[in-house]
Enzyme design. Structure first.
Site, PDB file in Angstrom:
ATOM      1  N   ASP A   1      -3.583  -7.164 -10.893  1.00 17.07           N
ATOM      2  CA  ASP A   1      -2.280  -6.655 -10.472  1.00 17.07           C
ATOM      3  C   ASP A   1      -1.130  -7.054 -11.384  1.00 17.07           C
ATOM      4  O   ASP A   1      -0.088  -6.388 -11.383  1.00 17.07           O
ATOM      5  CB  ASP A   1      -1.986  -7.139  -9.050  1.00 17.07           C
ATOM      6  CG  ASP A   1      -3.010  -6.601  -8.067  1.00 17.07           C
ATOM      7  OD1 ASP A   1      -3.035  -5.375  -7.873  1.00 17.07           O
ATOM      8  OD2 ASP A   1      -3.782  -7.402  -7.516  1.00 17.07           O
TER       9      ASP A   1
ATOM     10  N   ASP B   1      -3.701  -5.830  -4.325  1.00 15.55           N
ATOM     11  CA  ASP B   1      -2.971  -4.940  -3.422  1.00 15.55           C
ATOM     12  C   ASP B   1      -3.487  -3.513  -3.569  1.00 15.55           C
ATOM     13  O   ASP B   1      -3.959  -3.098  -4.616  1.00 15.55           O
ATOM     14  CB  ASP B   1      -1.451  -5.045  -3.575  1.00 15.55           C
ATOM     15  CG  ASP B   1      -0.922  -4.610  -4.927  1.00 15.55           C
ATOM     16  OD1 ASP B   1      -1.720  -4.434  -5.863  1.00 15.55           O
ATOM     17  OD2 ASP B   1       0.302  -4.461  -5.049  1.00 15.55           O
TER      18      ASP B   1
ATOM     19  N   CYS C   1       3.200   6.016  -5.569  1.00 17.97           N
ATOM     20  CA  CYS C   1       2.031   5.645  -6.374  1.00 17.97           C
ATOM     21  C   CYS C   1       1.074   6.799  -6.597  1.00 17.97           C
ATOM     22  O   CYS C   1       0.096   6.674  -7.338  1.00 17.97           O
ATOM     23  CB  CYS C   1       1.307   4.469  -5.720  1.00 17.97           C
ATOM     24  SG  CYS C   1       2.175   2.902  -5.954  1.00 17.97           S
TER      25      CYS C   1
ATOM     26  N   ASP D   1       2.981  -7.010  -6.570  1.00 13.33           N
ATOM     27  CA  ASP D   1       2.014  -7.486  -7.571  1.00 13.33           C
ATOM     28  C   ASP D   1       2.057  -9.000  -7.726  1.00 13.33           C
ATOM     29  O   ASP D   1       1.032  -9.636  -7.975  1.00 13.33           O
ATOM     30  CB  ASP D   1       2.282  -6.823  -8.919  1.00 13.33           C
ATOM     31  CG  ASP D   1       1.885  -5.355  -8.958  1.00 13.33           C
ATOM     32  OD1 ASP D   1       1.061  -4.953  -8.110  1.00 13.33           O
ATOM     33  OD2 ASP D   1       2.399  -4.623  -9.811  1.00 13.33           O
TER      34      ASP D   1
ATOM     35  N   HIS E   1      17.321  -1.718 -17.425  1.00 17.80           N
ATOM     36  CA  HIS E   1      17.497  -0.715 -18.468  1.00 17.80           C
ATOM     37  C   HIS E   1      17.520   0.655 -17.814  1.00 17.80           C
ATOM     38  O   HIS E   1      16.807   0.907 -16.844  1.00 17.80           O
ATOM     39  CB  HIS E   1      16.360  -0.787 -19.485  1.00 17.80           C
ATOM     40  CG  HIS E   1      16.551   0.144 -20.653  1.00 17.80           C
ATOM     41  ND1 HIS E   1      17.564  -0.009 -21.566  1.00 17.80           N
ATOM     42  CD2 HIS E   1      15.851   1.239 -21.037  1.00 17.80           C
ATOM     43  CE1 HIS E   1      17.483   0.956 -22.474  1.00 17.80           C
ATOM     44  NE2 HIS E   1      16.462   1.729 -22.176  1.00 17.80           N
TER      45      HIS E   1
END
Length: 346
Positions: free
Chosen positions: A49, A225, A15, A89, A138
């Protein structure tokens, strides 16, 4: 094909790859107001989120996506961490995940097929633990390795928990320790020992499924979160959403075991400085706060814990319940003070 360190192929990791909050606000500034659709209960208006769409009186669909570049070199661990982070999330909205789609971008000329298969296998492992299938996805050829999930979940309207519903006087609870970004910075420089690595992986692959249970409790008012913007950034989003101030108790914030030592030794991600530059004007710090502690407060948390706002009399019992559910570092860390929005550290 020569074995290549995953982290050597990425300019950032976890992140810590997220755009700074100020940059994100600028990019979204001219986007149309999502609330023109009455069934869209949660869109972009409070930096929540996930998106939430109400189907009928009993059912809402939660939709989210999250992906990033590797923060670890073990491909299976990378897949597991990325999947745990993406599913979080849904739990942060009080929901229950039902399926996921894989998002994959890989430099196929630099990574062996078996390495990429291990990343995908790690994601499937976590999805299986969450009780959901990876139902598709994908993939693209990309210059840096990218993996994550789009996740769909369900929640009833009364159990939906937003990041904007905190109430004055609420207590704040954090469910996981801080320091993931600091640990990942140490990994890049070969400075994290085996015990530290095991601790970090255990934390970042611990599903935040306690969020689903917490949504059954009407004394739990808001949940979010803690991820790429650090504890200060996500507390500030909670503050802005509710339109009132928050106070965090520095001494009560739980840390991973080596966080303080590594931070004092200078380990930090570039995202930490970007985070502070983006929102520091809305944060009040104690006088003479050591620089290393500021790095902890702004440290990007890949697959971090839940920040929970609850009624004061419920907090001690909730902390006990959360710890017993498998989150040993859960702690009461502050309160909602009312008044002007912003975060104060004491």
């Amino acid at each position: 094909m020569t074995e290549t360190r995953l982290t050597a192929l990425a300019h950032g990791g976890g992140c810590g790859c997220k755009l700074a909050p100020s940059v994100l606000r600028e990019l979204l500034a001219d986007q149309p107001v999502a609330q023109a659709f009455p069934q869209l209960l949660v869109g972009t208006e409070t930096a929540d989120d996930a998106a939430v769409w109400q189907i009928d009186d009993k059912t809402c669909v939660i939709a989210t996506t999250d992906f990033f570049m590797p923060m670890v070199d073990d491909p299976r661990d990378f897949g597991r961490i990325a999947a745990t982070n993406a599913i979080s999330d849904v739990y942060a909205m009080g929901g229950r995940p039902i399926m996921a789609l894989a998002i994959l971008g890989m430099p196929i000329d630099k990574l062996a097929p078996e390495t990429i298969r291990e990343i995908l296998a790690g994601g499937r492992d976590i999805c299986a633990e969450a009780g959901i299938p990876v139902a598709g996805g994908h993939s693209i050829d990309a210059p840096e390795p990218i993996y994550g999930l789009a996740v769909i979940g369900l929640v009833s309207p009364e159990k939906l928990r937003r990041n904007s519903a905190a109430q004055s006087g609420d207590r704040l609870i954090l469910t996981k320790g801080l320091g993931v970004g600091i640990y990942s910075a140490a990994i890049k420089k070969g400075a994290l020992d085996r015990a530290g690595y095991a601790e970090m992986v255990a934390s970042t692959t611990l599903l935040n499924r306690i969020g689903t249970s917490l949504s059954d409790n009407p004394q739990v008012h808001a949940i979010t979160d803690v991820t790429g913007f650090g504890i200060l950034g996500h507390a500030l989003e909670l503050s802005r959403g509710a339109g009132m101030g928050l106070r965090l108790n520095l001494a009560e914030l739980p840390l991973l075991a080596q966080t303080a030592e590594l931070a004092q030794a200078g380990y930090a991600t570039g995202a930490s400085a970007r985070n502070w530059a983006a929102y520091g004007a809305d944060v009040t710090l104690p006088k003479d706060l050591p620089e290393w502690q500021l790095k902890v407060l702004t440290d990007p948390q890949t697959s971090g814990g839940l920040l929970i706002s609850c009624a004061p009399d419920a907090a001690p019992r909730l902390v006990k319940t959360i710890r017993e559910a498998g989150y040993p570092l859960a702690a009461e860390v502050g309160e909602v003070t009312g008044g002007a929005q912003g975060v104060t550290l004491v």
